[in-house]
Design an enzyme around this catalytic site. Structure first.
Site: not given
Ligand code: 5GP
Ligand code: ZN
Length: 114
Positions: A5, A47, A87, A93, A98, A100, A102
């Site tokens: 992850c 996790h 999300n 998307g 894991h 999170h 935003h």
């Molecule tokens: P999701 O699309 O799953 O809601 O958001 C994942 C977020 O993780 C995206 O906004 C993407 O830019 C961010 N992200 C992906 N890989 C990395 C990384 O290696 N480091 C950081 N700081 N952000 C990441």
């Molecule tokens: Zn994780």
């Protein structure tokens, strides 16, 4: 920790990140591909795949995560407003499995849509 992850590896320090905050339950860092002037991700150290896996037993953890989210928004000077987004799954998307949240701020949503 799930070794496969990405965010577990960031939390463990195996992959570098721009850390904003850390305590024993939570980790916050700047998104690598910001979609707003302030774009921070707040994650539990444990996790959990997404909001879709949460149960009532996660109540205290969620309380902490949202207190941290509010404190970071204040610290980042977002008193004019901000969004918190999580999300869940491919249709929404979600790209990192894991949980999170935003934090998005620093610009009016109406300006972003223009
Ligand atoms: P999701 O699309 O799953 O809601 O958001 C994942 C977020 O993780 C995206 O906004 C993407 O830019 C961010 N992200 C992906 N890989 C990395 C990384 O290696 N480091 C950081 N700081 N952000 C990441
Ligand atoms: Zn994780």
């Amino acid at each position: 920790m799930d070794n496969d992850c990405l965010f577990c590896r960031i939390i463990a320090g195996d992959i570098p990140s721009s850390k904003v905050y850390e305590d024993e339950l939570c980790y916050a860092f700047r998104d690598i591909n910001p979609q707003a002037p302030v774009h921070i991700l707040v994650v539990p150290k444990k996790h959990i795949g997404s909001c879709g896996e949460l149960t009532e037993a996660d109540g205290a953890l969620l309380g902490r995560l949202f207190a941290v989210i509010a404190a970071i928004a204040r610290q980042e000077g977002l008193e004019n407003g901000w969004r918190v987004v999580s999300n869940v799954g491919p249709d929404a998307g979600q790209t990192v499995p894991h949980l999170h949240f935003h934090i998005l701020g620093g610009q009016r949503l109406s300006d972003r849509m223009a």
